[in-house]
Write a protein that holds these residues in place. Structure first.
Motif, PDB file in Angstrom:
ATOM      1  N   TYR A 113       0.863  -1.180   0.000  1.00 36.33           N
ATOM      2  CA  TYR A 113       0.000   0.000   0.000  1.00 36.33           C
ATOM      3  C   TYR A 113       0.901   1.232   0.000  1.00 36.33           C
ATOM      4  O   TYR A 113       1.820   1.350   0.828  1.00 36.33           O
ATOM      5  CB  TYR A 113      -0.938  -0.020   1.201  1.00 36.33           C
ATOM      6  CG  TYR A 113      -1.891  -1.195   1.177  1.00 36.33           C
ATOM      7  CD1 TYR A 113      -3.131  -1.102   0.546  1.00 36.33           C
ATOM      8  CD2 TYR A 113      -1.548  -2.406   1.767  1.00 36.33           C
ATOM      9  CE1 TYR A 113      -3.992  -2.192   0.501  1.00 36.33           C
ATOM     10  CE2 TYR A 113      -2.406  -3.494   1.729  1.00 36.33           C
ATOM     11  CZ  TYR A 113      -3.625  -3.378   1.093  1.00 36.33           C
ATOM     12  OH  TYR A 113      -4.476  -4.453   1.045  1.00 36.33           O
TER      13      TYR A 113
ATOM     14  N   LEU B 166      -7.691   3.922  -1.863  1.00 35.07           N
ATOM     15  CA  LEU B 166      -8.277   3.802  -0.532  1.00 35.07           C
ATOM     16  C   LEU B 166      -8.672   5.148   0.041  1.00 35.07           C
ATOM     17  O   LEU B 166      -9.646   5.250   0.793  1.00 35.07           O
ATOM     18  CB  LEU B 166      -7.288   3.114   0.414  1.00 35.07           C
ATOM     19  CG  LEU B 166      -6.832   1.703   0.005  1.00 35.07           C
ATOM     20  CD1 LEU B 166      -5.935   1.116   1.076  1.00 35.07           C
ATOM     21  CD2 LEU B 166      -8.022   0.798  -0.245  1.00 35.07           C
TER      22      LEU B 166
ATOM     23  N   TYR C  78      -3.477  -4.076  10.658  1.00 35.48           N
ATOM     24  CA  TYR C  78      -4.049  -2.749  10.484  1.00 35.48           C
ATOM     25  C   TYR C  78      -2.967  -1.779  10.013  1.00 35.48           C
ATOM     26  O   TYR C  78      -1.784  -1.935  10.325  1.00 35.48           O
ATOM     27  CB  TYR C  78      -4.643  -2.224  11.806  1.00 35.48           C
ATOM     28  CG  TYR C  78      -5.567  -3.191  12.500  1.00 35.48           C
ATOM     29  CD1 TYR C  78      -6.886  -3.325  12.111  1.00 35.48           C
ATOM     30  CD2 TYR C  78      -5.110  -3.984  13.553  1.00 35.48           C
ATOM     31  CE1 TYR C  78      -7.733  -4.213  12.746  1.00 35.48           C
ATOM     32  CE2 TYR C  78      -5.939  -4.879  14.192  1.00 35.48           C
ATOM     33  CZ  TYR C  78      -7.256  -4.990  13.782  1.00 35.48           C
ATOM     34  OH  TYR C  78      -8.089  -5.885  14.411  1.00 35.48           O
TER      35      TYR C  78
ATOM     36  N   GLY D 125      -2.816   2.767   9.103  1.00 35.76           N
ATOM     37  CA  GLY D 125      -3.605   3.995   9.111  1.00 35.76           C
ATOM     38  C   GLY D 125      -2.764   5.218   8.869  1.00 35.76           C
ATOM     39  O   GLY D 125      -1.527   5.168   8.772  1.00 35.76           O
TER      40      GLY D 125
ATOM     41  N   TRP E 209      -7.459   1.179   8.404  1.00 36.29           N
ATOM     42  CA  TRP E 209      -7.949   0.105   7.548  1.00 36.29           C
ATOM     43  C   TRP E 209      -7.563  -1.244   8.158  1.00 36.29           C
ATOM     44  O   TRP E 209      -6.492  -1.387   8.758  1.00 36.29           O
ATOM     45  CB  TRP E 209      -7.356   0.190   6.147  1.00 36.29           C
ATOM     46  CG  TRP E 209      -7.873   1.324   5.332  1.00 36.29           C
ATOM     47  CD1 TRP E 209      -8.925   1.319   4.475  1.00 36.29           C
ATOM     48  CD2 TRP E 209      -7.329   2.650   5.269  1.00 36.29           C
ATOM     49  NE1 TRP E 209      -9.091   2.548   3.886  1.00 36.29           N
ATOM     50  CE2 TRP E 209      -8.117   3.390   4.360  1.00 36.29           C
ATOM     51  CE3 TRP E 209      -6.256   3.291   5.901  1.00 36.29           C
ATOM     52  CZ2 TRP E 209      -7.870   4.725   4.064  1.00 36.29           C
ATOM     53  CZ3 TRP E 209      -6.003   4.619   5.623  1.00 36.29           C
ATOM     54  CH2 TRP E 209      -6.817   5.318   4.714  1.00 36.29           C
ATOM     55  N   LYS E 210      -8.420  -2.202   7.961  1.00 40.56           N
ATOM     56  CA  LYS E 210      -8.114  -3.586   8.338  1.00 40.56           C
ATOM     57  C   LYS E 210      -7.711  -4.352   7.088  1.00 40.56           C
ATOM     58  O   LYS E 210      -8.435  -4.364   6.090  1.00 40.56           O
ATOM     59  CB  LYS E 210      -9.302  -4.269   9.003  1.00 40.56           C
ATOM     60  CG  LYS E 210      -8.997  -5.686   9.506  1.00 40.56           C
ATOM     61  CD  LYS E 210     -10.234  -6.324  10.142  1.00 40.56           C
ATOM     62  CE  LYS E 210      -9.860  -7.666  10.770  1.00 40.56           C
ATOM     63  NZ  LYS E 210      -9.341  -8.618   9.770  1.00 40.56           N
TER      64      LYS E 210
ATOM     65  N   MET F  96     -11.911  -3.461   1.474  1.00 40.66           N
ATOM     66  CA  MET F  96     -11.232  -3.213   2.742  1.00 40.66           C
ATOM     67  C   MET F  96     -12.102  -2.341   3.623  1.00 40.66           C
ATOM     68  O   MET F  96     -12.636  -1.317   3.179  1.00 40.66           O
ATOM     69  CB  MET F  96      -9.870  -2.535   2.506  1.00 40.66           C
ATOM     70  CG  MET F  96      -8.904  -3.395   1.722  1.00 40.66           C
ATOM     71  SD  MET F  96      -7.260  -2.663   1.642  1.00 40.66           S
ATOM     72  CE  MET F  96      -6.802  -2.646   3.358  1.00 40.66           C
ATOM     73  N   ARG F  97     -12.239  -2.751   4.881  1.00 36.76           N
ATOM     74  CA  ARG F  97     -13.054  -2.011   5.835  1.00 36.76           C
ATOM     75  C   ARG F  97     -12.216  -0.928   6.511  1.00 36.76           C
ATOM     76  O   ARG F  97     -11.040  -1.120   6.806  1.00 36.76           O
ATOM     77  CB  ARG F  97     -13.646  -2.957   6.870  1.00 36.76           C
ATOM     78  CG  ARG F  97     -14.751  -3.844   6.296  1.00 36.76           C
ATOM     79  CD  ARG F  97     -15.155  -4.927   7.264  1.00 36.76           C
ATOM     80  NE  ARG F  97     -14.145  -5.974   7.351  1.00 36.76           N
ATOM     81  CZ  ARG F  97     -14.226  -6.999   8.192  1.00 36.76           C
ATOM     82  NH1 ARG F  97     -15.259  -7.094   9.023  1.00 36.76           N
ATOM     83  NH2 ARG F  97     -13.281  -7.926   8.210  1.00 36.76           N
ATOM     84  N   LYS F  98     -12.866   0.213   6.776  1.00 37.26           N
ATOM     85  CA  LYS F  98     -12.175   1.381   7.317  1.00 37.26           C
ATOM     86  C   LYS F  98     -13.015   2.018   8.410  1.00 37.26           C
ATOM     87  O   LYS F  98     -14.252   2.035   8.337  1.00 37.26           O
ATOM     88  CB  LYS F  98     -11.923   2.406   6.202  1.00 37.26           C
ATOM     89  CG  LYS F  98     -11.214   3.682   6.654  1.00 37.26           C
ATOM     90  CD  LYS F  98     -11.167   4.715   5.551  1.00 37.26           C
ATOM     91  CE  LYS F  98     -12.545   5.326   5.307  1.00 37.26           C
ATOM     92  NZ  LYS F  98     -12.490   6.456   4.347  1.00 37.26           N
TER      93      LYS F  98
ATOM     94  N   THR G 154     -13.013   5.666  11.166  1.00 36.16           N
ATOM     95  CA  THR G 154     -12.485   7.010  11.387  1.00 36.16           C
ATOM     96  C   THR G 154     -12.651   7.384  12.852  1.00 36.16           C
ATOM     97  O   THR G 154     -13.752   7.250  13.409  1.00 36.16           O
ATOM     98  CB  THR G 154     -13.206   8.043  10.502  1.00 36.16           C
ATOM     99  OG1 THR G 154     -13.082   7.649   9.132  1.00 36.16           O
ATOM    100  CG2 THR G 154     -12.600   9.418  10.684  1.00 36.16           C
TER     101      THR G 154
END
Length: 818
Positions: free
Chosen positions: A124, A166, A183, A185, A195-196, A207-209, A211
């Motif tokens: 990433y 992302l 994780y 971030g 993000w996981k 991808m799950r995020k 805040t």
């Protein structure tokens, strides 16, 4: 050409798996240092822009600790894969965008965490999107343009994952990844984006995020190694710790999820709005922004640091803390190694300290060259805070906290530091003392400094002239003499040492100069001290004395009285002659080696470079140039001048084309001829310095056609304290190898890697044979007489020997075939 003076603290470093090496990003290269000696042993060269990330592939088993592979990312838009034990470049991936940060979660994931072995490796990237600015470079950028974005790269197939973005932000941000690789971030103004990483990565997997919000701008974040805890620091010095983050978003497939905490929306103290966290606590000790934040490898402690130069260790369960104070510079990065007993901390003064944990004792320091420190407005342009030594290849630089750093230009490493005035590092304190001048003797054993205590509300100003002496090879200077107000209340313009004696001259803007003699020179038996005392005082028509210099043999002392040059007999303190005058006051003078010429530079509205003939007492030639620095060769009549390019509109246009953004030029002259022998364009010339250095005979010089190594090198130190050494008399700028890398490996570090670690070292084969030792191969009637003549170890190769011998046994057929 030797380049050095790069920053060691532009990006976080990384330890090798065996903890014997530390990989440090240094501009376009990655320098590899020994953690046991602190010396550089090799480097990774191949990027064309600053390297922003270095990631060492972790060892999955104890047996793989010998492997030495790493990934690097750079602003040149490429990702490179290296074997840094060789070192050797194995792979290059071009993503076309400048990379500011990179994380590779798959490298940190344990094989047991996933039942399916990943077939592809993904990274990433935090990049800067330059496509829009390239197409419309003449238009002003819009204020809401999102230049930064986080994208995904397929390292296996060497390409970006198409259409995967992302996040977008105004400027690229540094990413932080958890030690487990689950994780990662970024901090985006007053928010944390986390993000996981999916258990099985694919190119277009969702991808799950989450805040997390705060009221102040966040500066740094850190993940707990085992628990779902994230910490962040802000600009006010507060540290926030969120516990149980992502229970509603990330833990849908986690069998260990606490459903009671997830469903209880009211019992979430400290959590803002609808943030996905169970608890948020705040700690506050730092008076300014937090720049360092990291959990210990066992998760029991949290390390933090900032501008105050103190490393704070927080106990996570109780909030109790202990400190590592007096580091002396703002903290930037804290890096843990695979060995829990060793860590490193990077500081803003271009130093990387190796710490013994958990006692936090500094066991070794890797010192880069000190960066320029700011000056009060009234002292800008008149401070001479760089001094170079010809014989030792050393440079003395003014640094923060009233220090003078001695740095080896030939070895590219720090030697020592001298504390001119005592001061503890306190960020935000007003500068009360300025070191305005530093000078070295020709052999480097003597140093003089001038420090000025600034006046408070017009009163309290104090000028101190200090003499220092060194009797060690490591330049450990000790204070010999302090002279308060040596020229009454006037400032000192220059200090110069006698070339052959322990004597010096200081000139002042108050209209006089003084010759100082070390008491050792007086040869008086009743004097036991080696202090300095005033030998003579001189002046000329009450004019300000702006520069001073001794001739090569020390028989003549030249002192500039504004626009004229006065020549004195330093032993009898008698005025010999007056020559001049220049257009503006002279700011620098130097005799050109052992020749009869003297070179002077003037600043102001009509800057001038002038060369004077001492035998004729007249000017030889001159140029209207603003010269920042001058260096004279010791044994020849050559000198080099660093000239600033004019800031006119015509020259600015030329700077963008001919000079490609360079703002200065180095001119090499023979004093008898006004036509330059050679010239080189230079960057960051303002505040730069020049010096001729004696070449080190132990270096190896490549690409030299005549086979002769240079005897003298020209050193250029720019305004940012980056430097380059090169042969000014060569037909081309030759590449110089700074050292033999193997010479700096201690017995402890000479480990075996790869094939050698399993099967042992292979015998050394001499592939290059001396052709002169071979026997002649011209056929003769009795070729064996020449083939087998001589010693047995001088026999020719087997292929040559057999073919010639067998041919001698065959009968030659002379008759033609019918």
């Amino acid at each position: 050409m030797i380049r050095g003076g790069r920053s060691y603290v532009s990006s976080p470093p990384a330890f090798s798996n065996d903890v014997k090496r530390l990989l440090v990003c240094t501009s376009n290269t990655v320098s590899i240092f020994s953690s046991s000696t602190g010396l550089q042993i090799s480097s990774l060269e191949g990027h064309t822009a600053p390297v922003t990330t270095v990631i060492v592939e972790p060892a999955s088993t104890p047996a793989t600790k010998i492997l030495s592979y790493c990934w690097t990312a750079s602003l040149d838009g490429t990702i490179k894969y290296w074997d840094f034990s060789t070192p050797e470049l194995l792979k290059t991936i071009d993503v076309k965008f400048p990379i500011f940060s990179m994380v590779i979660p798959s490298l940190l994931r344990q094989p047991a965490q996933s039942d399916v072995k990943p077939s592809k490796l993904f990274a990433y990237l935090s990049v800067k999107d330059t496509r829009e600015t390239t197409k419309s470079h003449k238009k002003e950028p819009r204020p809401n343009t999102m230049n930064g974005r986080i994208c995904k790269c397929n390292l296996t197939e060497s390409r970006l994952a198409g259409g995967v973005t992302l996040a977008e932000m105004k400027e690229p941000q540094v990413m932080t990844i958890s030690s487990s690789g689950k994780y990662f971030g970024i901090q985006k103004q007053r928010k944390l984006l986390i993000w996981k990483v999916p258990d099985v990565e694919a190119e277009r997997v969702v991808m799950r995020k989450i805040t997390l919000h705060h009221t102040k701008k966040l500066t740094v974040l850190a993940f707990h190694p085992t628990q779902r805890i994230v910490a962040a620091g802000d600009v006010t010095g507060r540290i926030l710790i969120w516990r149980g983050f992502g229970d509603r978003t990330f833990a849908t497939n986690d069998n260990k999820m606490n459903l009671n905490l997830m469903n209880n929306e009211e019992e979430r103290p400290g959590v803002r709005d609808n943030d996905d966290a169970d608890l948020c606590t705040t700690w506050h000790w730092h008076p300014s922004e937090v720049s360092v934040l990291i959990f210990s490898s066992d998760g029991a402690y949290l390390y933090s640091g900032g501008k105050e130069g103190v490393l704070v260790v927080w106990q996570l369960d109780t909030g109790k803390k202990k400190f590592l104070p007096r580091i002396g510079s703002p903290l930037l990065y804290f890096t843990e190694s695979p060995d829990p007993s060793l860590s490193s901390i990077s500081c803003a003064d271009n130093q990387v300290h190796l710490l013994k944990m958990p006692s936090m004792e500094i066991i070794r320091s890797i010192s880069g060259i000190k960066l320029p420190c700011p000056l009060p407005e009234e002292y800008k342009g008149i401070c001479r805070d760089i001094a170079l030594n010809h014989d030792g290849g050393l440079v003395a630089l003014r640094a923060e906290n009233y220090c003078i750093q001695f740095y080896s230009l030939l070895d590219d490493r720090g030697i020592s530091e001298v504390q001119v005035c005592e001061r503890n590092h306190q960020p935000g304190d007003d500068v009360t003392v300025v070191v305005t001048l530093v000078a070295l003797s020709q052999d480097g054993s003597l140093m003089s400094t001038v420090d000025v205590k600034l006046a408070q509300e017009g009163i309290g100003s104090l000028v101190c002239l200090k003499f220092w002496v060194s009797r060690t090879q490591n330049k450990e200077f000790t204070l010999s003499t302090i002279v308060y107000e040596p020229h009454r209340d006037a400032g000192i313009s220059a200090v110069a040492f006698h070339p052959n004696r322990r004597a010096a001259v200081s000139s002042s803007y108050g209209g006089d100069f003084k010759v100082w003699i070390c008491n050792d020179e007086l040869q008086q038996k009743d004097l036991q001290s080696s202090g300095w005392s005033c030998h003579a005082v001189g002046s000329y028509k009450k004019k300000a004395m702006t520069a001073a210099a001794f001739s090569a043999d020390g028989s003549v002392l030249a002192v500039a009285a504004e626009t004229v040059i006065t020549l004195w007999d330093p032993d009898r303190n008698v005025l010999v002659a007056v020559i001049g005058e220049t257009l503006t006051p002279i700011m620098n003078m130097s005799f050109v080696g052992s020749s009869e010429y003297l070179v002077a530079t003037s600043w102001g509205s009509k800057p001038q470079l002038s060369v004077w003939n001492m035998s004729k007492l007249s000017i030889s030639w001159s140029y209207l140039l603003h010269v920042e620095a001058v260096a004279c060769a010791v044994d020849t009549s050559s000198f080099a001048a660093l000239a600033l390019l004019p800031e006119s509109s015509n020259c600015k246009e030329a700077n963008g084309t001919t000079f490609q953004g360079r703002d200065g030029v180095i001119l090499l002259f023979n004093a008898v001829d006004p036509v330059p022998v050679a010239s080189w364009s230079a960057r960051k010339a303002k505040g730069g310095a020049l010096a001729f250095l004696k070449a080190n005979p132990s270096f190896t010089y490549e690409n030299i056609s005549d086979g002769k190594a240079p005897q003298t090198l020209l050193a250029y130190v720019n305004g940012d304290h980056e430097f380059v050494l090169f042969d000014p008399y060569g037909k081309e700028v030759h590449e110089l190898s700074k050292f033999h890398q193997g010479d700096r490996l201690t017995h402890e570090e000479k480990g075996q890697f790869g094939y050698a670690s399993i099967y042992g070292e292979l015998p050394e084969f001499k592939l290059k044979r001396n052709q002169d030792l071979w026997a002649p191969s011209v056929p003769s009637e009795k070729p064996w007489e020449t083939i087998f003549s001589g010693s047995s170890h001088n026999l020719p190769p087997l292929t040559k020997l057999c073919s010639a011998f067998l041919e001698s046994l065959l009968e030659k057929r002379t008759a033609a075939l019918e």
